[in-house]
Write a protein that holds these residues in place. Structure first.
Motif, PDB file in Angstrom:
ATOM      1  N   VAL A 164       0.840  -1.202   0.000  1.00 39.21           N
ATOM      2  CA  VAL A 164       0.000   0.000   0.000  1.00 39.21           C
ATOM      3  C   VAL A 164       0.873   1.250   0.000  1.00 39.21           C
ATOM      4  CG1 VAL A 164      -1.744   1.290   1.301  1.00 39.21           C
ATOM      5  CG2 VAL A 164      -1.858  -1.213   1.168  1.00 39.21           C
ATOM      6  N   PHE A 165       1.923   1.202   0.798  1.00 40.36           N
ATOM      7  CA  PHE A 165       2.832   2.338   0.878  1.00 40.36           C
ATOM      8  C   PHE A 165       3.525   2.573  -0.470  1.00 40.36           C
ATOM      9  CE2 PHE A 165       7.068   4.062   1.819  1.00 40.36           C
ATOM     10  CZ  PHE A 165       6.714   5.222   2.478  1.00 40.36           C
ATOM     11  N   LEU A 166       3.946   1.492  -1.128  1.00 42.41           N
ATOM     12  CA  LEU A 166       4.589   1.619  -2.438  1.00 42.41           C
ATOM     13  C   LEU A 166       3.648   2.251  -3.455  1.00 42.41           C
ATOM     14  CD1 LEU A 166       6.632  -1.666  -2.997  1.00 42.41           C
ATOM     15  CD2 LEU A 166       7.470   0.667  -3.173  1.00 42.41           C
ATOM     16  N   TYR A 167       2.415   1.777  -3.473  1.00 41.44           N
ATOM     17  CA  TYR A 167       1.449   2.325  -4.431  1.00 41.44           C
ATOM     18  C   TYR A 167       1.232   3.816  -4.184  1.00 41.44           C
ATOM     19  CZ  TYR A 167      -2.949   3.255  -6.794  1.00 41.44           C
ATOM     20  OH  TYR A 167      -3.918   3.800  -7.593  1.00 41.44           O
ATOM     21  N   SER A 168       1.106   4.181  -2.918  1.00 44.03           N
ATOM     22  CA  SER A 168       0.881   5.592  -2.602  1.00 44.03           C
ATOM     23  C   SER A 168       2.083   6.434  -2.985  1.00 44.03           C
ATOM     24  CB  SER A 168       0.595   5.744  -1.104  1.00 44.03           C
ATOM     25  OG  SER A 168      -0.521   4.963  -0.734  1.00 44.03           O
ATOM     26  N   SER A 169       3.283   5.874  -2.852  1.00 48.93           N
ATOM     27  CA  SER A 169       4.487   6.633  -3.166  1.00 48.93           C
ATOM     28  C   SER A 169       4.679   6.794  -4.665  1.00 48.93           C
ATOM     29  CB  SER A 169       5.709   5.934  -2.566  1.00 48.93           C
ATOM     30  OG  SER A 169       5.588   5.805  -1.161  1.00 48.93           O
ATOM     31  N   MET A 170       4.227   5.785  -5.450  1.00 48.28           N
ATOM     32  CA  MET A 170       4.454   5.835  -6.895  1.00 48.28           C
ATOM     33  C   MET A 170       3.298   6.451  -7.664  1.00 48.28           C
ATOM     34  SD  MET A 170       6.338   2.195  -7.702  1.00 48.28           S
ATOM     35  CE  MET A 170       4.975   1.221  -7.080  1.00 48.28           C
ATOM     36  N   ALA A 171       2.123   6.539  -7.044  1.00 43.71           N
ATOM     37  CA  ALA A 171       0.939   7.020  -7.756  1.00 43.71           C
ATOM     38  C   ALA A 171       1.168   8.430  -8.280  1.00 43.71           C
ATOM     39  CB  ALA A 171      -0.272   6.992  -6.833  1.00 43.71           C
TER      40      ALA A 171
ATOM     41  N   SER B 117       3.421   9.626 -10.205  1.00 44.99           N
ATOM     42  CA  SER B 117       4.774  10.055 -10.562  1.00 44.99           C
ATOM     43  C   SER B 117       5.566   8.990 -11.298  1.00 44.99           C
ATOM     44  CB  SER B 117       5.557  10.466  -9.304  1.00 44.99           C
ATOM     45  OG  SER B 117       5.648   9.377  -8.409  1.00 44.99           O
ATOM     46  N   VAL B 118       5.092   7.736 -11.298  1.00 47.98           N
ATOM     47  CA  VAL B 118       5.800   6.650 -11.971  1.00 47.98           C
ATOM     48  C   VAL B 118       4.920   6.155 -13.110  1.00 47.98           C
ATOM     49  CG1 VAL B 118       6.792   4.363 -11.712  1.00 47.98           C
ATOM     50  CG2 VAL B 118       6.990   6.018  -9.850  1.00 47.98           C
TER      51      VAL B 118
ATOM     52  N   GLN C  33      10.051  -0.021 -15.847  1.00 51.25           N
ATOM     53  CA  GLN C  33      11.419  -0.008 -15.339  1.00 51.25           C
ATOM     54  C   GLN C  33      11.511   0.786 -14.036  1.00 51.25           C
ATOM     55  OE1 GLN C  33      14.308   1.385 -18.166  1.00 51.25           O
ATOM     56  NE2 GLN C  33      16.017   1.208 -16.732  1.00 51.25           N
ATOM     57  N   THR C  34      10.817   1.912 -13.997  1.00 53.20           N
ATOM     58  CA  THR C  34      10.841   2.715 -12.769  1.00 53.20           C
ATOM     59  C   THR C  34      10.113   2.003 -11.640  1.00 53.20           C
ATOM     60  OG1 THR C  34      10.828   4.704 -14.143  1.00 53.20           O
ATOM     61  CG2 THR C  34      10.340   4.989 -11.816  1.00 53.20           C
ATOM     62  N   VAL C  35       9.026   1.323 -11.968  1.00 50.45           N
ATOM     63  CA  VAL C  35       8.299   0.566 -10.944  1.00 50.45           C
ATOM     64  C   VAL C  35       9.218  -0.489 -10.328  1.00 50.45           C
ATOM     65  CG1 VAL C  35       6.415  -1.074 -10.559  1.00 50.45           C
ATOM     66  CG2 VAL C  35       6.025   0.977 -11.932  1.00 50.45           C
ATOM     67  N   ILE C  36       9.937  -1.214 -11.180  1.00 49.35           N
ATOM     68  CA  ILE C  36      10.854  -2.241 -10.677  1.00 49.35           C
ATOM     69  C   ILE C  36      11.940  -1.608  -9.821  1.00 49.35           C
ATOM     70  CG2 ILE C  36      12.539  -3.990 -11.343  1.00 49.35           C
ATOM     71  CD1 ILE C  36      10.854  -4.518 -13.825  1.00 49.35           C
ATOM     72  N   TYR C  37      12.435  -0.467 -10.265  1.00 51.66           N
ATOM     73  CA  TYR C  37      13.516   0.186  -9.516  1.00 51.66           C
ATOM     74  C   TYR C  37      13.028   0.660  -8.139  1.00 51.66           C
ATOM     75  CZ  TYR C  37      17.833   2.769  -8.901  1.00 51.66           C
ATOM     76  OH  TYR C  37      19.041   3.201  -8.447  1.00 51.66           O
ATOM     77  N   VAL C  38      11.820   1.214  -8.100  1.00 51.34           N
ATOM     78  CA  VAL C  38      11.265   1.670  -6.821  1.00 51.34           C
ATOM     79  C   VAL C  38      11.034   0.468  -5.888  1.00 51.34           C
ATOM     80  CG1 VAL C  38       9.282   2.760  -5.717  1.00 51.34           C
ATOM     81  CG2 VAL C  38      10.250   3.756  -7.785  1.00 51.34           C
ATOM     82  N   CYS C  39      10.585  -0.653  -6.442  1.00 50.48           N
ATOM     83  CA  CYS C  39      10.402  -1.855  -5.615  1.00 50.48           C
ATOM     84  C   CYS C  39      11.734  -2.332  -5.039  1.00 50.48           C
ATOM     85  CB  CYS C  39       9.756  -2.961  -6.447  1.00 50.48           C
ATOM     86  SG  CYS C  39       8.021  -2.639  -6.884  1.00 50.48           S
ATOM     87  N   LEU C  40      12.797  -2.227  -5.852  1.00 51.15           N
ATOM     88  CA  LEU C  40      14.123  -2.603  -5.344  1.00 51.15           C
ATOM     89  C   LEU C  40      14.559  -1.658  -4.227  1.00 51.15           C
ATOM     90  CD1 LEU C  40      15.984  -3.473  -8.681  1.00 51.15           C
ATOM     91  CD2 LEU C  40      15.170  -5.060  -6.923  1.00 51.15           C
TER      92      LEU C  40
END
Length: 613
Positions: free
Chosen positions: A103-110, A112-113, A117-124
């Motif tokens: 949930v936190f990841l989704y809120s952080s990327m919503a 702006s991503v 490739q950026t999604v994978i990088y943010v998950c890493l």
């Protein structure tokens, strides 16, 4: 509900993240300071209300991305990394932490991503601090377990545990040995009663054979009782595997990832160093624990070389360099060496300078790669130090506790050995001697043979009575002093009469005395053991028992005319050794002499004035 004051970790996280966000958002709009303050306030309670604080920060991150939709603004990086770490560090269930993290990841990327490739990088980026948080949590839990164990050892009642161990030892060894010896004495007694009717030579011989077998078994059992339980050698303990292999595998894996990214991205053709440098960059991780400073300087030298030669050192997702930087920062913080911190600063400067020239927008991300693992490693080191300290304390307390228990069990084994020897050796020895006499006399003097067999029965009944008393004392747990709970009912006069009946020529001379029960029993056992040795090793000789009252002491002397074959100091028997232990436990001393054509046993006992007649 009363709020608890935030912990130092919460204050540091709130201060760092609040200042970081304020520095990047103050240029965007005045409300940026409000968003930074709200995020810092949520971080003040993240250790105790982790999930709630993470959801609040996720909502603030989502609001921020809606208000300043910009992928280049790194304002949310610091709270992003901190929240990822705290979710893993303080949420008990890892799956729940991952769910909230999603949930936190989704809120952080919503907002702006926009690409995979950026999604994978943010998950890493989220996964790195999360892994560090779980590692720190495991070490913290290990420290808590060690502290709990140390506290339990500190609260343990060594006296009660020693008594429990003594009771187990008493039941395990004492009862078994007594059963074996009692069975032998009963069989000898039955054979003596049967042989007395018709003087059957086979039955008479079997009595002596059973007695010798019983003595042999008794000596073997007493040897077991007097031997401390075997302790496994220290070399057989489990050894921790060397960390060098794991570090080498980490270095090889990160190097392979860097090389694979370089191959997939395509470095400049015709330049072998462009292929070699990415693969060589993580190799110093192999000695990150042995010498983290040298590892950092080696990586910094490779980056400086790539900068000087104008060659890239990162490709694709930069997995190899990311692993290298984060693991080195963790290792330096965990090692807590000034040289390591100096090497890490040199490496950070080299990386920042190169990234500032090539990708200025990645400088905040590089800072996060170094700072987050360093803070996590610092906490891991603190928890590891707590764990080692608690383990050392617990090991010391456990060693002391087990040492006390082992000493108590050892003393109890010696006491049981002494009681068994005193009760059985005398009686069985007399029974064997009388059975041998009956065997020699059954044809030419039947009456004397029957008298000898009667002595066998009498000695057997006496032994069975004392074995029954010893059984009772063992069951009641009364063995805990140099002798049994009660003094012997048999006086020295009665003992010498019984020994005369058994065929020993013995006289008793000396003063009358009145002493405590424990001392009276030890005196009785001393005289009994000395006379038994005379009957066994110098049959047919004359023995004299002398009792003397001196100033605050009693001296017992047992002398026989014929010298023994060997002095007691060279004997491997348990009788005199057990008597010496009894006498010395009462503050006395025991000496033996084999000179002047006689063998003498002298026991000295200190006695309080009030006990003398």
């Amino acid at each position: 509900m009363r709020l608890v004051r935030p912990s130092p970790s919460e204050w540091i996280a709130a201060l760092v993240c609040g200042v970081w966000m304020a520095a990047w958002l103050v240029q965007v709009a005045p409300w940026g300071l409000v968003l930074a303050a709200a995020t810092a306030a949520a971080l003040l309670f993240i250790c105790r209300f982790t999930i709630l604080a993470a959801l609040v920060i996720a909502a603030l991150q989502l609001a921020g991305t809606m208000l300043y939709s910009s992928e280049e603004n790194p304002a949310g990086l610091a709270p992003f990394l901190a929240t990822s770490y705290f979710l893993a560090r303080y949420v008990t269930a890892g799956s729940r932490g991952l769910l909230v993290g999603a949930v936190f990841l989704y809120s952080s990327m919503a907002g702006s991503v926009h690409d995979l490739q950026t999604v994978i990088y943010v998950c890493l980026l989220f996964g790195g601090p999360f892994v560090f948080g779980r590692v720190v949590r495991r070490r913290a839990l290990a420290a808590e377990r060690a502290q709990t164990a140390a506290a339990s050892f500190a609260r343990a009642d060594s006296a009660a545990m020693a008594q429990e161990a003594i009771a187990d030892e008493r039941g395990r060894l004492g009862g078994q040995v007594l059963s074996v010896i009692r069975s032998s004495v009963e069989q000898m007694n039955n054979d003596a009663a049967a042989a007395a009717r018709n003087l059957d030579p086979d039955l008479i011989g079997r009595i002596a054979d059973r007695g010798r077998a019983a003595v042999t078994e008794l000596r073997w059992l007493l040897g077991l009782l007097r031997t401390s339980p075997a302790v496994p050698p220290a070399g057989q303990q489990n050894r921790r595997p060397s960390p060098w292999r794991a570090d080498a595998l980490t270095a090889a894996g990160a190097g392979f990832l860097s090389f694979l990214e370089a191959v997939l991205t395509g470095p400049p053709p015709g330049n072998a160093l462009a292929w070699i440098l990415p693969a060589a960059l993580p190799l110093p991780l192999a000695f990150r624990r042995r010498n983290p400073a040298v590892a950092c300087l080696a990586v910094a030298a490779l980056i400086t070389m790539s900068t000087t030669l104008g060659l890239p050192f990162i490709y694709g997702f930069t997995l190899g360099p990311m692993i290298t930087f984060t693991v080195l920062a963790w290792s330096v913080a965990a090692a807590r060496q000034w040289s390591g911190w100096a090497g890490l600063c040199v490496l950070l400067a080299a990386v920042l300078w190169r990234m500032y020239m090539d990708q200025p927008g990645s400088v905040p991300l590089v800072l996060g790669m170094f700072v987050m693992p360093a803070l996590a490693g610092q906490e891991w080191s603190t928890r590891d130090r707590d764990r080692r300290s608690a383990q050392a304390q617990g090991n010391a307390l456990a060693a002391d506790l087990h040492g006390n228990i082992d000493r108590a069990v050892r003393l109890e084994r010696l006491r049981i050995a002494r009681e068994l020897h005193d009760v059985t050796s005398h009686a069985v020895g007399v029974m064997v001697l009388q059975a041998s006499a009956a065997q020699a006399l059954h044809t030419r003097d039947p009456q004397a043979a029957r008298s000898a067999l009667a002595n066998v029965e009498s000695a057997g009944e006496h032994a069975l009575a004392e074995l029954a008393e010893l059984f009772r004392v063992l069951d009641a747990g009364a063995i805990g002093s140099p002798g049994l709970a009660a003094a012997s009912a048999e006086t020295l006069e009665e003992l010498t009469v019984r020994m005369r009946t058994a065929g020993l020529n013995v006289d008793l001379a000396g003063d009358a005395f009145t002493v405590p029960d424990e001392l009276a029993r030890t005196i009785h056992r001393t005289v009994q053991e000395a006379l038994t040795n005379v009957a066994r090793h110098a049959p047919g000789t004359r023995a004299t028992v002398n009792v003397s009252n001196h100033d605050k002491s009693i001296v017992i002397t047992v002398t026989n005319d014929l010298p023994r074959l060997a002095a007691a100091g060279g004997s491997t028997g348990f009788g005199l050794a057990g008597i010496r232990e009894r006498v010395e436990s009462l503050g006395g001393s025991l000496t033996v002499n084999n000179t002047g054509g006689s063998f003498t046993v002298t026991a000295y006992f200190p006695v309080p004035d009030v006990t003398l007649p």
